[in-house]
Design a protein around this motif. Structure first.
Motif, short mmCIF file in Angstrom:
data_model
loop_
_atom_site.label_atom_id
_atom_site.label_comp_id
_atom_site.label_asym_id
_atom_site.label_seq_id
_atom_site.Cartn_x
_atom_site.Cartn_y
_atom_site.Cartn_z
N HIS A 29 -7.67 16.57 -3.11
CA HIS A 29 -7.97 15.20 -2.73
C HIS A 29 -8.87 14.46 -3.72
O HIS A 29 -9.39 13.38 -3.41
CB HIS A 29 -8.60 15.14 -1.33
N LEU A 39 -0.92 9.95 -3.48
CA LEU A 39 -1.99 10.00 -2.50
C LEU A 39 -1.42 10.10 -1.09
O LEU A 39 -0.27 9.71 -0.84
CB LEU A 39 -2.86 8.74 -2.61
N GLN A 40 -2.23 10.58 -0.16
CA GLN A 40 -1.79 10.76 1.22
C GLN A 40 -2.07 9.51 2.04
O GLN A 40 -3.08 8.84 1.84
CB GLN A 40 -2.50 11.97 1.83
N ASN A 41 -1.19 9.23 3.00
CA ASN A 41 -1.37 8.04 3.82
C ASN A 41 -2.23 8.28 5.05
O ASN A 41 -2.51 7.36 5.81
CB ASN A 41 -0.02 7.44 4.23
N THR A 65 -8.66 5.89 0.98
CA THR A 65 -8.72 6.08 -0.47
C THR A 65 -9.95 5.38 -1.04
O THR A 65 -10.13 4.17 -0.86
CB THR A 65 -7.46 5.52 -1.17
N LYS A 86 0.80 -1.22 0.00
CA LYS A 86 0.00 0.00 0.00
C LYS A 86 0.84 1.28 0.00
O LYS A 86 0.53 2.21 -0.76
CB LYS A 86 -0.97 0.01 1.18
N TRP A 108 0.44 7.01 -6.94
CA TRP A 108 -0.67 7.87 -7.34
C TRP A 108 -0.67 9.23 -6.61
O TRP A 108 -1.63 9.97 -6.71
CB TRP A 108 -2.00 7.14 -7.07
N ALA A 118 -3.86 0.73 -3.43
CA ALA A 118 -4.01 2.01 -2.74
C ALA A 118 -5.39 2.16 -2.11
O ALA A 118 -5.56 2.95 -1.18
CB ALA A 118 -3.77 3.16 -3.73
N LEU A 157 0.31 4.15 -2.81
CA LEU A 157 -0.07 5.53 -2.51
C LEU A 157 0.93 6.51 -3.13
O LEU A 157 0.54 7.54 -3.68
CB LEU A 157 -0.16 5.74 -1.00
N ASN A 158 2.19 6.16 -3.05
CA ASN A 158 3.22 7.01 -3.62
C ASN A 158 3.10 7.09 -5.14
O ASN A 158 3.28 8.17 -5.74
CB ASN A 158 4.60 6.48 -3.23
N GLN A 191 -9.89 10.53 0.28
CA GLN A 191 -9.40 11.03 -1.01
C GLN A 191 -9.93 10.09 -2.10
O GLN A 191 -10.21 8.92 -1.82
CB GLN A 191 -7.86 11.08 -1.03
#
Length: 313
Positions: A193, A134-136, A140, A125, A132, A209, A129-130, A171
């Protein structure tokens, strides 16, 4: 390779024209398949339930070639109902399909997951996330309506997307489909987001993700959800043949691994309510995840193994 098309069950203009052409397409398809079988001399035939399997399946029966059926859906199509009476084996993904079939006593019944494409590669995961951006610290939500997207799903999600990311720790990774991307981009390209993509090739990282998925209920999509063990809100395609997506979705819901919302419930705000409930109450989301089996069988290997062991030569 053959021009056969499904027999339309509605009476709109295009359906009537299609059905008038049906006998001619069928005759041409029979001729092509006969030539093909004469040329390649197949040792076995595997039918996967779609209408395109009908002509090759009947030719296998006529030539007494071993016939195997892999039914992907919880509700069988007409082709499977016809061919299964002559099959050596029926591989099925959902027990719900069996009461709707007249199965010959000599046909072996083998339950196995639908095969998943070999190009689906999973990752961890954090890496996903990285990939795309995206924030952890947010959940998602992955939204997709098939490779071409779904205008109805896009429209419904667009009603609530901004409120979701504002009021929930959420997000959105959103595959809109190429045809709908520009329409959605005008409204959301500068919104925090919410991450829009016309098409996602690397579905493995998108699944990895995701904490929750909104999607249709086609058999192969559901096979991938089970493979990656991701809970989903399933929105069946209303126009699917014999409403098979609805039956697929309900089979998943019965197992406790998905929630089902039909499009006729959009006006009730059912999608908004369900997303908020699942994100705001993580224990409900976790319960869906816990209902997935610990290990998922390799459907392809199991099907191949049974066929190879069964071949009468």
């Amino acid at each position: 390779m053959i021009p056969v098309k499904g027999f339309a069950r509605s009476l709109y203009k295009g359906a009537v024209i299609n059905n008038l052409k049906f006998p001619f397409r069928l005759l041409k398809s029979v001729w092509i398949v006969k030539r093909l079988f004469t040329s390649i001399k197949p040792d076995l035939v595997i039918a996967t339930g779609g209408y395109v399997s009908g002509v090759p399946g009947r030719e296998a029966i006529r030539r007494k070639i071993p016939l195997y059926i892999q039914e992907q859906n919880a509700w069988p199509g007409i082709t499977t109902k016809i061919l299964v009476k002559h099959a050596r084996m029926l591989f099925y993904a959902y027990e719900d399909v069996l009461p709707h079939l007249h199965i010959h006593p000599g046909t072996r019944l083998i339950q196995t997951p639908n095969p998943v494409r070999s190009t689906l590669k999973l990752t961890d995961k954090p890496s996903a996330l990285n990939t795309w951006n995206l924030q952890n610290d947010r959940k998602t939500l992955f939204v997709f309506g098939g490779s071409q997207g779904s205008l109805n799903i896009n429209r419904e999600v667009s009603k609530y997307a901004e409120a979701w990311v504002k009021n929930l720790p959420l997000q959105i990774l959103w595959q809109t489909g190429p045809r709908h991307y520009e329409l959605m981009r005008k409204d959301f390209e500068k919104k925090d987001h919410i991450y829009l993509h016309p098409f996602i090739e690397d579905m493995g990282t998108a699944y990895a993700a995701a904490d929750l998925i909104i999607c249709r209920a086609g058999a192969l999509t559901l096979a991938e959800l089970e493979y990656v063990k991701k809970p989903a809100i399933l929105i069946p395609l209303p126009s699917s043949a014999a409403d098979h997506q609805f039956h697929n979705a309900k089979a998943f819901e019965k197992r406790g691994i998905a929630a089902v919302i039909t499009e006729n419930r959009f006006d009730e705000g059912a999608l908004d309510q369900t997303v908020r409930q699942l994100i705001a109450r993580p224990e409900i989301l976790e319960d869906l995840i816990n209902h997935f089996p610990e290990t998922i069988e390799d459907g392809l290997s199991k099907i191949v193994q049974h066929i190879v062991e069964d071949l009468p030569f």
